[in-house]
Scaffold this motif. Structure first.
Motif, PDB file in Angstrom:
ATOM      1  N   ALA A 154       0.941  -1.301  -0.117  1.00  0.00           N
ATOM      2  CA  ALA A 154       0.013  -0.066   0.022  1.00  0.00           C
ATOM      3  C   ALA A 154       0.813   1.372   0.105  1.00  0.00           C
ATOM      4  O   ALA A 154       0.588   2.278  -0.526  1.00  0.00           O
ATOM      5  N   VAL A 155       2.027   1.264   0.789  1.00  0.00           N
ATOM      6  CA  VAL A 155       3.014   2.441   0.656  1.00  0.00           C
ATOM      7  C   VAL A 155       3.495   2.633  -0.639  1.00  0.00           C
ATOM      8  O   VAL A 155       3.499   3.538  -1.289  1.00  0.00           O
ATOM      9  N   ASP A 171       2.366   1.584  -3.737  1.00  0.00           N
ATOM     10  CA  ASP A 171       1.408   2.253  -4.420  1.00  0.00           C
ATOM     11  C   ASP A 171       1.148   3.746  -4.104  1.00  0.00           C
ATOM     12  O   ASP A 171       1.201   4.424  -4.875  1.00  0.00           O
ATOM     13  N   ALA A 172       1.007   4.335  -2.926  1.00  0.00           N
ATOM     14  CA  ALA A 172       0.817   5.680  -2.499  1.00  0.00           C
ATOM     15  C   ALA A 172       1.968   6.554  -2.752  1.00  0.00           C
ATOM     16  O   ALA A 172       1.660   7.646  -3.342  1.00  0.00           O
ATOM     17  N   PRO A 197      -0.373   4.647   4.249  1.00  0.00           N
ATOM     18  CA  PRO A 197      -0.399   5.116   2.956  1.00  0.00           C
ATOM     19  C   PRO A 197      -0.898   6.604   2.883  1.00  0.00           C
ATOM     20  O   PRO A 197      -0.368   7.492   2.133  1.00  0.00           O
ATOM     21  N   ASP A 198      -1.736   7.036   3.694  1.00  0.00           N
ATOM     22  CA  ASP A 198      -2.454   8.199   3.464  1.00  0.00           C
ATOM     23  C   ASP A 198      -1.206   9.307   3.908  1.00  0.00           C
ATOM     24  O   ASP A 198      -1.039  10.124   3.386  1.00  0.00           O
ATOM     25  N   ARG A 222       1.355   9.653   1.505  1.00  0.00           N
ATOM     26  CA  ARG A 222       0.890  10.556   0.273  1.00  0.00           C
ATOM     27  C   ARG A 222       1.409  11.897   0.716  1.00  0.00           C
ATOM     28  O   ARG A 222       1.759  12.739  -0.160  1.00  0.00           O
TER      29      ARG A 222
END
Length: 292
Positions: free
Chosen positions: A17-18, A20-21, A271-272, A275
Motif C-alpha cells: 500500500a505504501v 502504491d501511495a 499510505p495516507d 502521500r
C-alpha cells in the motif's frame, strides 16, 4: 534539473500500500524517477566495509524487509503511467545476466519503456559467498555481464563468448522498447567506479556523497575519464544523492552539470500519511528545482 526519490523497497517502503501511495503521489508531484536498491543477503555481523558511510557500516538493519528491486519497481510501474523507474543499484555480478536481461526487458515493456538499470559491483563478501559467486574480479564480471545483456537486448538471435558468459544462437524476448536499449547507470563513488561509468556506462549514480564539493570532484573525474575513453561526457546522465541535501545546493549542482538530485528517505508506514509526506517533499523542493 530533475528530482528523484529513493524511498521504495526497504522497511516501510516495502509495503504494497505504501509503494502504491508513494509512487502515484511522486508521479503527480512531478518527481522524475523512483529508485530502489538491492541486497539479496544481509548478515548480523560483517567483516566487509560499507563504502558509503564513515564508519563502514550500513544503516539498514539486517532484519529489515528488503524487496527485490525489479519486483518492487514492477508494482510501482503498475501504480503509475509516466514516472521513471530505476534500480539504484542492482548488484549485477550476483545474478545470471541472461535472466536479468529478460527480467529488465519485461519490466521495461510493461512500464512503457520507463526503466533505467542502475548496477554496481557489490561490496559485501559475505553476500557473494552466500550466493556462491566469486568476490574477486567482480568488476570485470559486471562489465562483461552488461556487454552480454546489451547483445541479448539488441539481437534477435544472440551469441556471446567471454570469460564469464557464453551462449550461442539464443532468442530472449521481449526486447526493450527504446530501440532495443535500456540505459545502464553505474553506481559507486571511487575512481574505478567512475571509470566504469565513463568507459561503458550510460550514466552515473553517486550515492551518499558528503557535499557539493565531492560531487564536483566526481563529476570532473567522470568527464576526464570520458575524454580519455574518447566519449562525449554529455552522453552520460549524472544523478546524485547527498547525505544532507539543502535547497542552497541546487544551483551549484546545476552548474556542475548534474541531471538529477535523488532524495533518499524512508516513507511513513501509513499510505495516507505517505502521500502527504511526498507532497511535503515536493513543496519543499520543486519550486527550487524549477528556478534552477
Amino acid at each position: 534539473m530533475d528530482l528523484g526519490l529513493h524511498a521504495l523497497g526497504i522497511g516501510t517502503g516495502s509495503e504494497r500500500a505504501v509503494i502504491d501511495a508513494v509512487s502515484l503521489a511522486a508521479e503527480q508531484a512531478g518527481f522524475a524517477t523512483l529508485w530502489a536498491g538491492e541486497h539479496v543477503v544481509m548478515v548480523d555481523e560483517s567483516t566487509s566495509s560499507y563504502p558509503y558511510s564513515e564508519d563502514g557500516t550500513i544503516a539498514v538493519p539486517a532484519v529489515a524487509d528488503w524487496l527485490d528491486p525489479l519486483i518492487c519497481l514492477s508494482f510501482a510501474a503498475a501504480a503509475t503511467t509516466s514516472i521513471g523507474l530505476a534500480t539504484g543499484v542492482m548488484l549485477l555480478p550476483e545474478h545470471n545476466p541472461v535472466l536479468v536481461a529478460k527480467q529488465a526487458a519485461s519490466l521495461d515493456k510493461l512500464s512503457g519503456g520507463r526503466l533505467t538499470l542502475g548496477v554496481g559491483i557489490g561490496w559485501s563478501q559475505e553476500e557473494f559467498e552466500a550466493l556462491g559467486v566469486p568476490f574477486g574480479r567482480r568488476g570485470a564480471r559486471t562489465a562483461e555481464y552488461v556487454e552480454a545483456m546489451r547483445v541479448v537486448w539488441r539481437d534477435d538471435v544472440a551469441s556471446f563468448h567471454g570469460d564469464f558468459v557464453n551462449f550461442d544462437n539464443i532468442r530472449v524476448n521481449p526486447k526493450p522498447l527504446r530501440n532495443h536499449h535500456i540505459p545502464v547507470v553505474l553506481g559507486g563513488n571511487s575512481e574505478s567506479a567512475l571509470r566504469r561509468a565513463a568507459t561503458w556506462g550510460d550514466g552515473w549514480y553517486g550515492f551518499n556523497l558528503a557535499d557539493v564539493e565531492e560531487v564536483a570532484q566526481c563529476a570532473s573525474t567522470v568527464r576526464r575519464l570520458c575524454r580519455e575513453a574518447v566519449r562525449d561526457p554529455g552522453d552520460l546522465r549524472l544523478a546524485v544523492a547527498l547525505v544532507d541535501p539543502q535547497s542552497a545546493d541546487i544551483g551549484r549542482l546545476a552548474d556542475i552539470g548534474i541531471d538529477e538530485l535523488v532524495l533518499v528517505a524512508s516513507p511513513p508506514d501509513d499510505p495516507d500519511t505517505a502521500r502527504a509526506w511526498v507532497a511535503d517533499l515536493a513543496r519543499q523542493w520543486n519550486p527550487v528545482l524549477k528556478s534552477a
